[in-house]
Design a protein around this motif. Structure first.
Motif, PDB file in Angstrom:
ATOM      1  N   ALA A   1       0.834  -1.209   0.000  1.00  0.00           N
ATOM      2  CA  ALA A   1       0.000   0.000   0.000  1.00  0.00           C
ATOM      3  C   ALA A   1       0.865   1.254   0.000  1.00  0.00           C
ATOM      4  CB  ALA A   1      -0.942  -0.002   1.202  1.00  0.00           C
ATOM      5  N   GLY A   2       2.091   1.163   0.507  1.00  0.00           N
ATOM      6  CA  GLY A   2       3.001   2.298   0.496  1.00  0.00           C
ATOM      7  C   GLY A   2       3.401   2.733  -0.902  1.00  0.00           C
ATOM      8  N   LEU A   3       3.108   1.896  -1.893  1.00  0.00           N
ATOM      9  CA  LEU A   3       3.437   2.229  -3.282  1.00  0.00           C
ATOM     10  C   LEU A   3       2.333   2.999  -3.998  1.00  0.00           C
ATOM     11  CD1 LEU A   3       5.105  -1.093  -4.479  1.00  0.00           C
ATOM     12  CD2 LEU A   3       6.198   1.121  -4.156  1.00  0.00           C
ATOM     13  N   TYR A   4       1.149   3.068  -3.413  1.00  0.00           N
ATOM     14  CA  TYR A   4       0.017   3.682  -4.109  1.00  0.00           C
ATOM     15  C   TYR A   4       0.275   5.141  -4.483  1.00  0.00           C
ATOM     16  CZ  TYR A   4      -2.747  -0.414  -2.726  1.00  0.00           C
ATOM     17  OH  TYR A   4      -3.217  -1.678  -2.553  1.00  0.00           O
ATOM     18  N   VAL A   5       0.709   5.940  -3.540  1.00  0.00           N
ATOM     19  CA  VAL A   5       0.938   7.364  -3.818  1.00  0.00           C
ATOM     20  C   VAL A   5       2.095   7.544  -4.810  1.00  0.00           C
ATOM     21  CG1 VAL A   5       1.619   9.584  -2.816  1.00  0.00           C
ATOM     22  CG2 VAL A   5      -0.150   8.194  -1.710  1.00  0.00           C
ATOM     23  N   PRO A   6       3.251   6.890  -4.601  1.00  0.00           N
ATOM     24  CA  PRO A   6       4.307   7.032  -5.609  1.00  0.00           C
ATOM     25  C   PRO A   6       3.866   6.583  -7.006  1.00  0.00           C
ATOM     26  CG  PRO A   6       5.226   6.112  -3.614  1.00  0.00           C
ATOM     27  CD  PRO A   6       3.736   6.136  -3.429  1.00  0.00           C
ATOM     28  N   LEU A   7       3.134   5.487  -7.102  1.00  0.00           N
ATOM     29  CA  LEU A   7       2.667   5.028  -8.413  1.00  0.00           C
ATOM     30  C   LEU A   7       1.702   6.029  -9.042  1.00  0.00           C
ATOM     31  CD1 LEU A   7       2.186   1.219  -7.747  1.00  0.00           C
ATOM     32  CD2 LEU A   7       3.783   2.259  -9.377  1.00  0.00           C
ATOM     33  N   LEU A   8       0.818   6.582  -8.238  1.00  0.00           N
ATOM     34  CA  LEU A   8      -0.122   7.571  -8.745  1.00  0.00           C
ATOM     35  C   LEU A   8       0.616   8.813  -9.245  1.00  0.00           C
ATOM     36  CD1 LEU A   8      -3.032   8.575  -9.192  1.00  0.00           C
ATOM     37  CD2 LEU A   8      -2.969   9.448  -6.850  1.00  0.00           C
ATOM     38  N   LEU A   9       1.558   9.318  -8.450  1.00  0.00           N
ATOM     39  CA  LEU A   9       2.302  10.506  -8.853  1.00  0.00           C
ATOM     40  C   LEU A   9       3.188  10.234 -10.073  1.00  0.00           C
ATOM     41  CD1 LEU A   9       3.163  12.005  -5.361  1.00  0.00           C
ATOM     42  CD2 LEU A   9       1.466  12.804  -7.007  1.00  0.00           C
TER      43      LEU A   9
END
Length: 181
Positions: free
Chosen positions: A11-19
């Motif tokens: 889940a820690g990857l969601y924001v980096p992937l979105l950005l």
């Protein structure tokens, strides 16, 4: 690791992937809607703006190879890593990225998102993807608890995109036009 723990760690990857996706799409859209100016980045000592791009991209690609070897060393794939390898990895990555910035500015502003043929389309796609993947990797670095495959996968994506960029630009230039300054 339980399924729930695995979901929490990824889940820690969601924001980096979105950005990263936002960066990729934004560059592609800007390059598509911006009217190319033909005005380019130039550096004294080079015969043309195109040769500046070719050599800066070649420098970045060579530093990407340093990144690959130093990452393999840090992950223990080349034996016991020397104490300085982490610093080499960080600084070679910083310099590689810095070399790509004027190239990207030139490509986006002077040329736009090019689709003249398969090579230029691939080059445009690699360029947008490179900066998106780089964004994801940099934003993921400080996150703790990510799965062990995360950084090798992200680093591999950044490396692959940069080498794809080099193959569709500098390598093409060297093999089509020749090696010159």
């Amino acid at each position: 690791m339980s399924e729930q723990a695995r979901r929490v760690s990824t889940a820690g990857l969601y924001v980096p992937l979105l950005l990263g996706a936002v960066v990729t799409v934004t560059l592609g859209v800007y390059g598509s809607v911006h009217t190319p100016t033909g005005i380019a980045v130039n550096v004294a000592g080079f015969s043309s703006p195109q040769t500046v791009k070719v050599w800066l991209a070649t420098g970045a690609a060579l530093l990407a190879l340093v990144q690959l070897v130093s990452a393999l060393s840090m992950w223990g794939k080349l034996g016991s890593p020397p104490s300085w390898i982490g610093g080499l990895h960080r600084w070679s990555g910083r310099f590689a990225f810095l070399l790509t910035v004027p190239v990207a500015v030139h490509c986006l502003y002077a040329l736009g998102f090019a689709t003249y043929d398969t090579r230029t389309l691939a080059h445009s796609l690699f360029g947008c993807f490179f900066f998106g993947a780089f964004t994801v990797k940099m934003l993921s670095l400080p996150k703790r608890g990510l799965p062990g495959w995360t950084l090798p996968l992200l680093g591999g994506a950044v490396f692959t995109a940069l080498i794809g960029l080099w193959l569709t630009s500098s390598f093409w230039y060297f093999t089509t036009i020749g090696v010159n300054l």
